[in-house]
Write a protein that holds these residues in place. Structure first.
Motif, mmCIF file in Angstrom:
data_model
loop_
_atom_site.group_PDB
_atom_site.id
_atom_site.type_symbol
_atom_site.label_atom_id
_atom_site.label_comp_id
_atom_site.label_asym_id
_atom_site.label_seq_id
_atom_site.Cartn_x
_atom_site.Cartn_y
_atom_site.Cartn_z
ATOM 1 N N ASN A 133 0.803 -1.220 0.000
ATOM 2 C CA ASN A 133 0.000 0.000 0.000
ATOM 3 C C ASN A 133 0.838 1.272 0.000
ATOM 4 O O ASN A 133 0.283 2.376 -0.072
ATOM 5 C CB ASN A 133 -0.936 0.000 1.219
ATOM 6 N N ASP A 134 2.144 1.129 0.110
ATOM 7 C CA ASP A 134 3.008 2.308 0.041
ATOM 8 C C ASP A 134 3.235 2.766 -1.393
ATOM 9 O O ASP A 134 3.765 3.862 -1.609
ATOM 10 C CB ASP A 134 4.354 2.003 0.696
ATOM 11 N N TYR A 135 2.860 1.941 -2.338
ATOM 12 C CA TYR A 135 3.078 2.290 -3.744
ATOM 13 C C TYR A 135 1.761 2.693 -4.393
ATOM 14 O O TYR A 135 0.683 2.186 -4.046
ATOM 15 C CB TYR A 135 3.659 1.102 -4.517
ATOM 16 N N ARG A 136 1.873 3.599 -5.363
ATOM 17 C CA ARG A 136 0.715 4.035 -6.142
ATOM 18 C C ARG A 136 1.120 4.152 -7.619
ATOM 19 O O ARG A 136 2.279 4.425 -7.936
ATOM 20 C CB ARG A 136 0.183 5.389 -5.650
ATOM 21 N N LEU A 137 0.122 3.980 -8.458
ATOM 22 C CA LEU A 137 0.311 4.160 -9.900
ATOM 23 C C LEU A 137 -0.745 5.134 -10.396
ATOM 24 O O LEU A 137 -1.951 4.835 -10.370
ATOM 25 C CB LEU A 137 0.179 2.823 -10.650
ATOM 26 N N GLU A 138 -0.312 6.310 -10.771
ATOM 27 C CA GLU A 138 -1.230 7.334 -11.273
ATOM 28 C C GLU A 138 -1.128 7.395 -12.796
ATOM 29 O O GLU A 138 -0.021 7.394 -13.368
ATOM 30 C CB GLU A 138 -0.902 8.694 -10.666
ATOM 31 N N TYR A 139 -2.282 7.489 -13.425
ATOM 32 C CA TYR A 139 -2.385 7.422 -14.885
ATOM 33 C C TYR A 139 -2.826 8.768 -15.436
ATOM 34 O O TYR A 139 -3.827 9.340 -14.991
ATOM 35 C CB TYR A 139 -3.389 6.335 -15.274
ATOM 36 N N LEU A 140 -2.038 9.294 -16.395
ATOM 37 C CA LEU A 140 -2.367 10.566 -17.045
ATOM 38 C C LEU A 140 -2.557 10.316 -18.530
ATOM 39 O O LEU A 140 -1.579 10.171 -19.275
ATOM 40 C CB LEU A 140 -1.250 11.596 -16.816
ATOM 41 N N PRO A 141 -3.812 10.227 -18.987
ATOM 42 C CA PRO A 141 -4.029 9.978 -20.419
ATOM 43 C C PRO A 141 -3.726 11.220 -21.247
ATOM 44 O O PRO A 141 -3.755 12.350 -20.749
ATOM 45 C CB PRO A 141 -5.508 9.601 -20.489
ATOM 46 N N ALA A 142 -3.423 10.996 -22.506
ATOM 47 C CA ALA A 142 -3.151 12.079 -23.458
ATOM 48 C C ALA A 142 -3.944 11.826 -24.740
ATOM 49 O O ALA A 142 -4.477 10.733 -24.962
ATOM 50 C CB ALA A 142 -1.651 12.166 -23.760
ATOM 51 N N GLU A 143 -4.043 12.874 -25.568
ATOM 52 C CA GLU A 143 -4.765 12.717 -26.833
ATOM 53 C C GLU A 143 -4.112 11.657 -27.701
ATOM 54 O O GLU A 143 -4.783 10.865 -28.358
ATOM 55 C CB GLU A 143 -4.818 14.053 -27.574
ATOM 56 N N ASN A 144 -2.796 11.647 -27.703
ATOM 57 C CA ASN A 144 -2.062 10.615 -28.419
ATOM 58 C C ASN A 144 -1.702 9.508 -27.429
ATOM 59 O O ASN A 144 -0.973 9.745 -26.468
ATOM 60 C CB ASN A 144 -0.796 11.203 -29.036
ATOM 61 N N PRO A 145 -2.230 8.295 -27.627
ATOM 62 C CA PRO A 145 -1.936 7.225 -26.648
ATOM 63 C C PRO A 145 -0.455 6.987 -26.450
ATOM 64 O O PRO A 145 -0.043 6.517 -25.390
ATOM 65 C CB PRO A 145 -2.619 6.001 -27.275
ATOM 66 N N ALA A 146 0.353 7.311 -27.455
ATOM 67 C CA ALA A 146 1.789 7.103 -27.315
ATOM 68 C C ALA A 146 2.416 8.077 -26.329
ATOM 69 O O ALA A 146 3.578 7.916 -25.947
ATOM 70 C CB ALA A 146 2.480 7.233 -28.673
ATOM 71 N N GLU A 147 1.653 9.120 -25.902
ATOM 72 C CA GLU A 147 2.174 10.109 -24.977
ATOM 73 C C GLU A 147 1.564 9.968 -23.583
ATOM 74 O O GLU A 147 1.705 10.864 -22.750
ATOM 75 C CB GLU A 147 1.918 11.506 -25.530
#
Length: 1107
Positions: free
Chosen positions: A473-487
């Motif tokens: 629980n000390d780790y987190r994964l935050e996701y930031l989507p972009a218009e271009n999936p490659a970014e």
């Protein structure tokens, strides 16, 4: 599953000074002591984790019907990881017990005590691990070979993500604090810490703003979609919403620890300003502005603490101890329930991770379970039966061999932040154990990328700061989507470290290939980006990659492949081209790069091109010639190359390739004389066109023999000429351009040589004949061909060499000797006779004797040597000498064949009676009868021809006399000053005005008279008289008149008189005084001078016009 483990798992985990291998993206490990260690509660797990079918309820477990799910059947064995033991209790940092804050404080104290105990047990752990390592060495030796193969395969697999650690001021910020929560947007990052501080960072990790919003650990952060507000939830029971651009701060105190918070989409643009939160109070609140202040609505309660909540569009998803539920804000009802898999660890032991991929697709990661749910619409029939309009279908369900600490989508793949631990330990977490608990140091977290079937796509081990001391629980994964999936960006968060992961782009792919020396693949990948691609920071540019690739190819001895690749790599960089050409030259492999050397764009230095030319001048002249023909001459120094070629020709004068190369070079230099010279040596077709084109006549006069040899070579090699000569030999009677060659092939070749281009070109140099003849002395055959060509073109040119030609014709073209002797007058007859006599050329001797006047001797040669009657007769005809005819007759009288020949061929030259009378009596002459018959037949034919000719002559004469008569009857009109006069052939002159008055009389008188029978009779009589006179002129002589013709005076012939019945034809116009109007009409008034004037005028006009 192939994994990329960059940490050294075989090393002893208790050594704190040990460093791990480098992460992708140059992440390096640093030893950092955490500010605090988290306490964790115990939990248990049952059985083996397997895939199971999942049923989704439309609401709470006791409400509505369930919707069947279709999970993917993926075995956890596909995700096998290296196991290691963990010690201590599980749990999340800062977890609070439902009993209250006191329990939380006790947990923290317990954690500190456990940490101290763990330090005391380091030695025991070290001894135990050493024993385990000793026992494992025996088995590991057997599998060493297979492990090496697996390592090689792992190294060959390219990672999907690239990693970069956030630096800037973040390290300073975390020296005295630790990260407990994080939220990301495309404009900034938000960090929550255990000290209750909310930090606002830019995208590179620089701290730009901070809020001291809480007094305890920040459990969750939420950023609105516009990036203007940040909400934070803390263990202090508060939810604080801070505005980043104003001083607005909203604080909501719920008195119990808040574990989750999420702002509604477009929070800053809506007036409702809603957000949802939940925690240890065991209810989920929807808060917002109402009519009379803030309004809180309980969406759900009674199923334990709320651990996570995510809001996307109109759907709110949250997790509690029972499972995951979804709420529809539009219909204001829950419509889906996703329960926890059977046998899962306690809900409070591992955090539930939620991530919306889209408005209808939810990713769920909880403990060792991964699910993907898709929101779908129900049919109208189901809705009518009372069911919610939507439901969730599980499209993917995976059980893993690790704990999921974070989950996010990557195109059609799943990105999982995994906490690596032995799941069997988790199952026994609630079992009471005897003795002290041994705590193991944690292994580094890993990023697993799976497809929807659970198959591993990539695996990266992350060496984060202080990973040895952290739990799941000390780790987190935050996701930031972009218009271009490659970014898209993935932020991996630990208490002391933040790493950003992004999909690898073309630069990363190329860099990875270059690091492994896969230059060909790197080059192809770079080329796919187009010609403008230059790489990131010029590190992976096509030129850099290409040069490394070229170097590798050359080191491997693949010089041809290296040469082919040069144009693709070096492109228009002249300096690089020159460097690599020199490198190929040093390796003695110029042939490999030669076909690809550019001559323009870029144009290299002349030294490089000359280096190539000189190389092939010494090695392969055929390629040298090819290069000279294909390269433009402007790229190298022509003079230098020509000098090198001439030097080589001095050593090998017969080298045709060198001569052809020299000819091409001289052509480029516009030295057409030298180009012609080498072209003649090479016998190049059409090379003589240069003579006329560039006026090279002075050059060819110095190389006559070369031109003659050029012609001779063409005659020897041209099949058309050979065929023509063969045809002339086989068919001597057939007309040919070669003339009559008497079946001689040698004569045919000489005749053909006369018309060749070389000698015809020389024949045009008539002003240089002596110089040309001088060069041909010693080559009589060529001299004959040359002089014969001149003689045919202009017989009078080079006349001084005609005496020489007599002997040349006699030697090389005897059939044309007699023709030459007859045509030319520029030779000595006596010398020519001597030549012919020496060669016993009788016909020519006969001709020359005749020319010298010795006709009798010539005739004797014909009769005695040739025995040819026809030739003798022809000779006599040509000489037209009566004595010669007499000698011929006298000589023939005792030779019957000659007598018959004379009778048959004399014709009209002499009287046949003269020959017949001289034939001796009693001489037997075979064929005499036929000869006489032929004479009589020829005589009859001659007479018939003569009579026919006489008739034709008489008719033509009468017609011509009539035309003359008519012409002389016509008058001519003249004008002088004001007078206009008509003058007749008889010199009578009339004024035009006087004649005009006689028009009527003409029609009635003269014209009528000529048309009368009497006039017609007179005309016929005159025509008959004229015809008789003409016949008398051409009459044949009578016998006995010795050939004299009978003539009569035509004027004495009587013209029949006018018949009595004919009317009298007036000889003058009927008007009186019209005969001489010019004289008579003016004589009455002007006698003397006027009359003389008219006579002078008439005489002058008549003399000028007629005579």
């Amino acid at each position: 599953m192939a994994t990329k483990d960059i940490s050294s798992r075989e090393q002893e985990p208790h050594k704190e000074d040990e460093k791990l291998e480098h992460l992708p993206g140059d992440i390096q490990e640093r030893k950092t002591t955490p500010a605090s260690e988290s306490g964790h509660g115990d939990g248990s797990a049952e059985g083996e984790h397997q895939l199971q079918m999942q049923h989704i309820d439309s609401g709470d477990s006791d409400v509505g019907q369930s919707e069947p799910a279709t999970p993917a059947n993926v075995s956890g064995s596909n995700l096998t990881m290296e196991a290691s033991r963990i010690s201590g209790t599980g749990g999340s940092s800062g977890n609070m017990d439902p009993a209250g804050e006191e329990d939380d404080e006790e947990d923290e104290d317990g954690d500190s005590e456990e940490s101290e105990d763990g330090d005391d047990d380091d030695d025991e752990d070290e001894e135990e691990e050493e024993q385990e390592e000793h026992h494992s060495n025996a088995s590991s030796e057997d599998d060493s070979t297979s492990d090496e193969d697996e390592d090689e395969e792992t190294e060959d697999e390219e990672p999907k993500l690239k990693y970069q650690r956030l630096a800037a001021t973040l390290s300073e910020t975390l020296k005295k604090d630790a990260v407990s929560a994080m939220a990301v947007s495309d404009r900034f990052l938000a960090l929550g810490t255990h000290w209750g501080v909310v930090h606002i960072l830019d995208l590179i990790g620089t701290d730009v703003k901070r809020f001291q919003s809480h007094s305890a650990t920040v459990n969750e952060l939420s950023i609105d979609t516009s990036g203007e507000f940040v909400a934070s939830a803390s263990d202090d029971g508060k939810v604080v919403i801070n505005s980043l651009y104003t001083t607005e701060v909203q604080t909501f105190n719920y008195k119990r620890p808040v574990k989750a918070v999420c702002l509604e989409p477009d929070y800053s643009r809506k007036t409702t300003r809603q957000f949802v939160s939940g925690g240890m109070a065991e209810y989920l609140l929807l808060s917002g502005k109402g009519w009379f202040g803030n309004k809180d609505v309980v969406i759900h309660s009674g199923e334990g603490p709320i651990y996570n909540v995510k809001w996307r569009g109109s759907y709110i998803a949250w997790a509690n101890e029972a499972g995951i539920k979804i709420y529809d804000c539009l219909s204001q009802q829950r419509f889906a329930y996703i329960d926890r898999p059977p046998g899962s660890p306690r809900a409070d032991l591992f955090r539930c991770n939620l991530c919306w991929k889209s408005d209808t697709e939810l990713f769920i990661g909880w403990a060792n379970s991964v699910k993907i749910g898709v929101i779908k619409e129900r049919s109208k029939m189901d809705v009518a039966s009372g069911l919610p309009s939507r439901y969730v279908e599980i499209v993917c369900q995976i059980t893993t061999d690790f704990i999921v600490s974070g989950i996010a989508p990557l195109d059609d793949l799943i990105v999982i932040l995994s906490y690596m631990t032995d799941l069997s330990e988790i199952r026994n977490v609630d079992v009471i154990q005897e003795g002290p608990r041994k705590r193991q140091k944690a292994r580094p977290p890993e990023i697993h990328i799976l497809d929807i079937h659970g198959e591993a796509v990539a695996n990266d081990v992350l060496s984060l700061f202080g990973f040895e001391h952290y739990q799941a629980n000390d780790y987190r994964l935050e996701y930031l989507p972009a218009e271009n999936p490659a970014e898209n960006s993935f932020y991996i968060v630990s208490p002391k470290d933040i790493v950003v992961a992004k999909p690898r782009d073309l630069d990363d792919h190329i860099e990875w290939l270059v690091e492994r020396k896969k230059y060909a693949e790197a080059l192809r990948a770079a080329e796919q980006a187009g010609p403008s691609y230059a790489g990131r920071l010029q590190v992976n540019s096509i030129i850099d990659i290409g040069q490394k690739y070229l170097g590798t190819l050359m080191d491997e001895g693949r010089f041809d492949d290296a040469g082919k690749t040069c144009r693709k790599i070096l492109r228009t960089d002249a300096q690089l081209w020159e460097n690599w050409i020199y490198r190929f030259a040093e390796a003695k492999q110029i042939a490999a790069i030669r076909p690809y050397i550019p001559v323009e764009n870029p144009k290299l230095s002349t030294t490089v091109y000359e280096l190539i030319l000189v190389h092939y001048l010494n090695v392969d002249q055929e390629i040298l010639l090819e290069i000279i023909k294909t390269w433009p001459p402007s790229v190298y120094n022509l003079q230098n190359v020509v000098e090198a070629a001439e030097t080589a020709l001095q050593k090998d004068s017969g080298n045709r390739l060198l001569m052809e190369s020299a000819a091409e070079l001289y052509t480029y230099m516009k030295r057409f004389d030298m180009a012609l010279y080498y072209g003649l040596l090479l016998r190049q077709p059409n090379i003589l066109s240069l003579v006329k084109q560039y006026n090279l006549y002075s050059f060819i006069t110095d190389h006559v023999l070369l031109l003659m040899e050029y012609d001779q070579h063409h005659i020897d090699t041209d099949p058309n000429i050979a065929e023509e000569i063969s045809r002339a030999v086989a068919n001597p009677d057939e007309r040919s351009e070669l003339g009559h060659i008497e079946g001689s092939v040698a004569l045919g070749r000489i005749r053909a040589a006369v018309r060749e281009a070389g000698v015809q070109t020389l024949a045009q140099c008539t002003d240089r004949v002596p110089r040309l003849v001088e060069q041909l002395n010693g080559y009589p055959k060529f001299l004959h061909i040359f002089l014969d060509a001149i003689f045919k073109k202009e017989p009078h040119e080079a006349s001084e060499y005609h005496p020489l030609q007599v002997e040349l014709y006699a030697e090389y073209d005897y059939p044309r000797l007699l023709e030459f002797l007859r045509s030319s007058t520029y030779y000595s007859v006596e010398k020519a006779y001597a030549i012919c006599e020496a060669r016993d050329l009788v016909p020519e001797m006969v001709f020359l004797l005749g020319k010298m006047g010795d006709n009798r001797k010539a005739l004797m040669l014909i009769i005695e040597r040739l025995g040819d009657v026809k030739r003798a007769i022809e000779f006599a005809k040509d000489q037209n000498d009566e004595e010669l005819w007499e000698d011929l007759l006298r000589y023939s009288m005792d030779k019957p064949p000659f007598i018959v020949g004379l009778l048959e061929n004399l014709g009209s030259h002499i009287n046949p009676i003269r020959l017949v009378q001289r034939i001796p009596d009693g001489l037997e002459i075979p064929g005499l009868r036929n000869a006489l018959v032929k004479i009589m037949s020829d005589y009859g034919i001659q007479m018939s021809l003569r009579e026919g000719c006489e008739k034709i002559l008489v008719s033509d004469t009468v017609e011509l006399l009539s035309s003359l008569y008519k012409a002389q009857k016509r008058g001519l009109s003249f004008s002088d000053e004001s007078d206009q006069v008509v003058i007749f052939f008889c010199r009578h002159a009339y004024h035009v005005d006087c004649l005009s008055a006689a028009v009527d009389a003409k029609t009635k008188g003269t014209v009528a008279a000529s048309a009368s029978p009497a006039g017609a009779h007179m005309a016929e009589a005159m025509s008959a008289a004229v015809e008789r006179g003409v016949k008398l002129v051409y009459a044949r002589p009578r016998d006995g008149q010795n050939g004299d013709r009978v003539t009569k005076d035509v004027a004495s012939l009587d013209v029949p008189s006018t018949p009595p019945s004919a009317e009298k034809v007036p000889s003058k116009p009927g008007r009186k005084g019209l005969i001489c109007p010019m004289c008579r009409n003016t004589a009455k008034s002007q006698k003397g001078g006027g009359e003389r004037k008219n006579r002078d005028f008439v005489a002058r006009r008549a003399g000028t016009a007629i005579f």
